[in-house]
Every structure is written in structure tokens, then in C-alpha cells.
Design a protein around this motif. Sequence first.
Motif, mmCIF file in Angstrom:
data_model
loop_
_atom_site.group_PDB
_atom_site.id
_atom_site.type_symbol
_atom_site.label_atom_id
_atom_site.label_comp_id
_atom_site.label_asym_id
_atom_site.label_seq_id
_atom_site.Cartn_x
_atom_site.Cartn_y
_atom_site.Cartn_z
ATOM 1 N N CYS A 33 0.843 -1.338 -0.138
ATOM 2 C CA CYS A 33 -0.001 -0.145 -0.194
ATOM 3 C C CYS A 33 0.805 1.297 0.255
ATOM 4 O O CYS A 33 1.913 1.102 -0.154
ATOM 5 N N ASN A 34 0.543 2.408 0.415
ATOM 6 C CA ASN A 34 0.568 3.433 0.149
ATOM 7 C C ASN A 34 1.877 3.650 1.317
ATOM 8 O O ASN A 34 3.674 3.775 0.958
ATOM 9 N N CYS A 35 1.595 2.970 2.556
ATOM 10 C CA CYS A 35 3.250 3.247 3.672
ATOM 11 C C CYS A 35 3.857 2.269 2.636
ATOM 12 O O CYS A 35 5.047 2.186 3.771
ATOM 13 N N GLY A 36 2.944 0.806 3.027
ATOM 14 C CA GLY A 36 3.730 -0.250 2.609
ATOM 15 C C GLY A 36 5.306 -0.070 1.420
ATOM 16 O O GLY A 36 5.889 -0.310 1.497
ATOM 17 N N ASN A 37 4.664 0.592 0.604
ATOM 18 C CA ASN A 37 5.472 1.030 -0.337
ATOM 19 C C ASN A 37 6.985 1.451 -0.045
ATOM 20 O O ASN A 37 8.522 1.425 -0.628
ATOM 21 N N LEU A 38 6.656 2.694 0.824
ATOM 22 C CA LEU A 38 7.650 3.222 0.699
ATOM 23 C C LEU A 38 8.620 3.224 2.375
ATOM 24 O O LEU A 38 10.023 3.061 2.799
ATOM 25 N N ALA A 39 7.785 2.319 3.055
ATOM 26 C CA ALA A 39 9.028 0.956 4.343
ATOM 27 C C ALA A 39 9.258 0.230 3.320
ATOM 28 O O ALA A 39 10.060 -0.191 4.291
ATOM 29 N N GLN A 40 8.964 -0.058 1.600
ATOM 30 C CA GLN A 40 10.108 -0.657 1.142
ATOM 31 C C GLN A 40 11.003 -0.862 1.449
ATOM 32 O O GLN A 40 12.235 -1.025 0.984
#
Length: 156
Positions: A33-40
Motif C-alpha cells: 500500500c502507500n505506507c508499505g511501498n515507502l517502508a520497502q
Amino acid sequence: MARPNLQLIDALRRTARKLKEGAPYQWGHMGGCNCGNLAQELTKLNKDQIHAYAMQRYGDWNEQVDDYCTASLMPIDLVISEMLGAGLMLEDLKHLEKLSDREILKRLPAERRYLKHNLRDDVVLYMTEWANLLEEQLLARIQLPDSVLEPATVTV
């Protein structure tokens, strides 16, 4: 608002570019998701690892942030800690998931201010504008010594 720094600005731009180029995106997936992609980008974990960590506790990113504990050894809390270490604030994560930070939205053209939190192109626009805002804030804090600002004297 996040602490402006090169690492975070670069991570936002890389995330936006990857999403624009077709990286996996799924708003209902904690790692995609939005946060998940940045977390990656910030943690170098993949989407499945982030999702698995988040599933050890209940809830979406908003609930995970609400339950975040600095002393916890829960894997998702370690992910969030790493993101905070890159300059983010807990509220930034909530805003990112919903594309709702007013300071970012007011920079967009009036006809583009009503973003859909689960639309890839809107996420790309939001992250790109957020990176631009942080870059401007970072550059505004840089002061050159007066000697650099004075014209050079040429001796012949």
C-alpha cells in the motif's frame, strides 16, 4: 511534518518512480500500500515481509501507528521505528495512507486536491509533491558563509 533530509526525500522519489513504472501496488496489502511501498524503500524489506510483520498484530497502518510502542519488539514496530528514524513522524504515516496532509494538498492544483487514497497515480502525485516540499524546506535551512556569497576577486 517530517524532518527534511536527503534520505527521506530520495526514498519518496524512488517510491513514486517505482509506482509510476508499475511496481506492485495494492492498497489493502500492508506491504504493498502507500505506507508499505515507502517502508520497502526505507527498510529494504520486501512487501511480503512487511505484510507478515503487520499481520502479527491487528489493523491497518492507522491502527498499527496508534498501537506503536518504542519498547516493543513486535516486528511491525521495528519497521515503524526505522521509518521514524528516517525523519517521518507518526502522523505522516497516517496522512500518507489516506493522502490527507493539508500542507501537501494545498500545493497541488485546485482540481487535483481531492486525491483517492487507493489510486496509484494519486499516490505518485502525493509522494512527489511531498518530496518537493521537503526539498524546499531543506534548502531553506542551508546558509552559505558570507565569503561564498561575495564575488571572487581576480588578481592579474
